[in-house]
Design an enzyme around this catalytic site. Structure first.
Site, PDB file in Angstrom:
ATOM      1  N   GLU A   1      38.700 -11.835  22.829  1.00 38.40           N
ATOM      2  CA  GLU A   1      38.710 -11.467  24.968  1.00 38.40           C
ATOM      3  C   GLU A   1      39.252 -11.781  25.974  1.00 38.40           C
ATOM      4  OE1 GLU A   1      37.617 -13.405  22.288  1.00 38.40           O
ATOM      5  OE2 GLU A   1      35.387 -14.090  22.723  1.00 38.40           O
TER       6      GLU A   1
ATOM      7  N   HIS B   1      11.769 -28.282  39.561  1.00 38.68           N
ATOM      8  CA  HIS B   1      10.432 -27.363  39.741  1.00 38.68           C
ATOM      9  C   HIS B   1      10.491 -26.403  38.524  1.00 38.68           C
ATOM     10  CE1 HIS B   1       9.837 -29.746  43.422  1.00 38.68           C
ATOM     11  NE2 HIS B   1      11.178 -29.015  43.288  1.00 38.68           N
TER      12      HIS B   1
ATOM     13  N   GLY C   1      41.242 -26.936  22.505  1.00 38.40           N
ATOM     14  CA  GLY C   1      40.795 -26.211  22.644  1.00 38.40           C
ATOM     15  C   GLY C   1      39.926 -26.682  24.324  1.00 38.40           C
ATOM     16  N   ARG C   2      38.612 -28.119  23.693  1.00 39.48           N
ATOM     17  CA  ARG C   2      37.669 -28.398  24.018  1.00 39.48           C
ATOM     18  C   ARG C   2      38.108 -29.853  24.956  1.00 39.48           C
ATOM     19  NH1 ARG C   2      36.788 -28.107  19.650  1.00 39.48           N
ATOM     20  NH2 ARG C   2      36.547 -29.850  18.114  1.00 39.48           N
TER      21      ARG C   2
ATOM     22  N   GLU D   1      30.389 -27.787  19.793  1.00 42.14           N
ATOM     23  CA  GLU D   1      31.616 -27.234  19.053  1.00 42.14           C
ATOM     24  C   GLU D   1      32.459 -29.025  18.316  1.00 42.14           C
ATOM     25  OE1 GLU D   1      34.246 -24.095  20.323  1.00 42.14           O
ATOM     26  OE2 GLU D   1      35.106 -25.129  20.583  1.00 42.14           O
TER      27      GLU D   1
ATOM     28  N   LYS E   1      33.377 -14.444  14.173  1.00 40.82           N
ATOM     29  CA  LYS E   1      34.644 -14.073  14.976  1.00 40.82           C
ATOM     30  C   LYS E   1      35.590 -11.937  14.084  1.00 40.82           C
ATOM     31  CE  LYS E   1      36.746 -17.638  18.008  1.00 40.82           C
ATOM     32  NZ  LYS E   1      37.451 -18.166  17.182  1.00 40.82           N
TER      33      LYS E   1
ATOM     34  N   LYS F   1      45.592 -21.116  24.313  1.00 45.77           N
ATOM     35  CA  LYS F   1      46.007 -21.645  22.982  1.00 45.77           C
ATOM     36  C   LYS F   1      46.894 -21.526  22.367  1.00 45.77           C
ATOM     37  CE  LYS F   1      45.946 -25.893  20.037  1.00 45.77           C
ATOM     38  NZ  LYS F   1      44.966 -27.319  19.535  1.00 45.77           N
TER      39      LYS F   1
END
Ligand code: F6P
Length: 504
Positions: free
Chosen positions: A196, A366, A249-250, A335, A477, A190
């Site tokens: 990254e 399990h 963004g999400r 978030e 960050k 965005k």
């Protein structure tokens, strides 16, 4: 307008109610199933195995009114700047055709370009593209990854890799699989500044260059709300797919961020996904408060977090195709609602988002179900299952999957006494919700994801918080950047020692 004193009174009323025993509720409330099951868009939301009663439901409806749920919801769909800390509207619904007319038209324009580019690539205008290397992180990766893993598993159209981690191991794995000459590099960000993603994008260009690709930048598509930054980086304007700043963004998989999914599913599939989400938008917008699935789920979330003090909630996908759902929901819910202050900056009145965790059934049975059945924590569990099988093997596979899913919900609720052997006793009275999807089509998945988005927003309204900013991610960050620039000086002894030991 929210009514502060009424809000406090609603919470007091909810906390004062006795906690019922789930096992008695079906007998005590003859209409329980009808009252606690909501059907929408091929999804059955069974909330009946939770502790919500007619009385607590009534108090939650009062709370929704006191917090001006209807007004806040209308404000979102009207494109008002409800993300107050960033002064932005919240318009992911416009991407699927619901919201302010102007924003819907803008989103439709973006979609038309996106579709053209899907067609152009399919027609071979960018070469014989077989591999799609999508670099992006957080909301720019989790949504597309979920869609592709759920709906395009056969990978007949393109082989897609979603690379998010800055750890080069992730990118190298994709590079080892892909032919750089036949790879489309999709950069999803965005902001077009995320460390990254930009590092992964640069390394992918180096990989193409070293392999002798004539024009690596000619094989790049940028998905971003910051087109100028993409141009500056080297992407041709014609291959930038934009979306609006008001799409968080999400919440962005519906926008151009969903481009790799549109490639993998084909345009019709992507459109069906948007239509499914739009159907859920209309349900959220117009259904009665009593039978509004996202709102009801938020009532339940709030009941367990704030009334019962449960710190976590667990989501188990009883369908391999939905194995990425818990990871997707972790970002969406934590978030959005992991905050300590309300939208007006004052401290929150109680716990906010529960910690979302989960896994896939039956594997999780399990591994972690021991704690769910006998541990001291009470964890509200959510089962997500699909009636129609995703496999073509012996029907016993799918049948076993489903009977286990339903059996776990019943076991958590019923429990089993064993006074003679406490280690083999099950306390029961443990809550679960089951979401049963008729068939895992793009339409149904769109509706399911939109349900979760609106539930997250509804939770935010009930807690009076702004679900649409995420300042909590910034400090770490910043400090990482400072370490990169200035090294170890100025930090605590532990951090300095780690930096010196690992980075010299
Ligand atoms: O650091 C958190 C975050 O801002 C998320 O909200 C977002 O989805 C992700 O980073 C990626 O951001 P971008 O799409 O700008 O690269």
């Amino acid at each position: 307008m929210a009514d502060t004193s009424k809000i406090a009174a609603c919470w007091d009323a909810l906390k004062a109610l006795p906690v019922p025993d789930l096992r008695r509720l079906f007998a005590d409330e003859p209409a329980r199933l009808a009252d606690h099951v909501i059907e929408e868009s091929g999804l059955r939301f069974d909330f009946s195995k939770t502790h919500l009663t007619a009385q607590s439901l009534g108090s939650f409806i009062d709370l929704a009114q006191a917090t001006d749920f209807a007004g806040r919801r209308a404000a979102m769909f009207a494109g008002e700047a409800i993300n107050v800390t960033e002064g932005r509207a919240v318009e992911h619904t416009a991407e699927r055709g619901e919201g302010k007319a102007e924003s819907v038209a803008t989103a439709a324009g973006h979609k038309a370009r996106m579709r053209t580019l899907v067609d152009v690539i399919e027609a071979g205008a960018l070469g014989d593209i077989r591999h799609v290397l999508h670099v992006g992180i957080g909301g720019s990766a989790l949504g597309p990854d979920l869609l592709i893993d759920a709906l395009a598993r056969a990978g007949e159209r393109y082989d897609v890799a979603i690379v998010s981690n800055v750890d080069g191991v992730a990118l190298e794995e994709a590079m080892d699989r892909f032919d750089p000459h036949r790879t489309l590099l999709v950069i999803a960000s965005k902001t077009f500044t995320t460390t990254e993603t930009m590092l992964n994008a640069n390394s992918a260009i180096d990989w193409m260059t070293q392999a002798g690709v004539d024009d690596p930048y000619g094989q790049v598509i940028a998905l971003t709300a910051a087109p100028d930054k993409a141009i500056e980086w080297g992407v041709d304007e014609t291959r930038i797919l934009g979306f609006s700043e008001s799409v968080g963004g999400r919440y962005s998989l519906w926008s151009s961020i969903g481009f790799p999914a549109a490639l993998a599913l084909g345009w019709d599939g992507f459109e069906a996904l948007l239509e499914g989400a739009a159907a859920m938008d209309r349900h959220f917008r117009h259904a009665d408060l009593m039978f509004n699935a996202p709102l009801r789920a938020a009532f339940i979330d709030q009941y367990y977090a704030r009334v019962m003090g449960c710190q976590t909630r667990a989501v188990f996908a009883y369908d391999e195709r939905l194995r990425l759902l818990p990871a997707y929901l972790q970002q969406l819910e934590m978030e959005s609602n992991g905050k300590a202050v309300k939208a007006d900056g004052t401290p929150v009145d109680g716990p906010t988002a529960a910690i979302t965790w989960g896994g896939v059934g039956t594997d999780a049975q399990h591994a972690v179900f021991q704690l769910l059945h006998q541990g001291t924590h009470v964890v509200p569990v959510e089962f997500v299952a699909v009636t129609e099988a995703g496999d073509t093997l012996d029907p016993a596979h799918h049948q076993t999957l489903l009977v286990n899913c339903f059996g776990q919900g019943a076991a958590l609720m019923q429990g089993r006494e064993n006074p003679a052997d406490p280690a083999r006793a099950y306390p029961g009275n443990r809550p679960s919700t089951t979401i049963l999807i008729d068939a895992l089509t793009p339409h149904a998945l769109g509706a399911l994801i939109a349900f979760y988005e609106h539930r997250t927003f509804a939770n935010g309204i009930l807690m009076e918080i702004n679900s649409f900013d995420q300042f909590g991610v910034e400090l770490g960050k910043e400090i990482a950047k400072s370490i990169e620039k200035n090294g170890a000086q100025g930090f605590d002894a532990s951090t300095m020692a780690l930096i010196e030991r690992a980075l010299g």
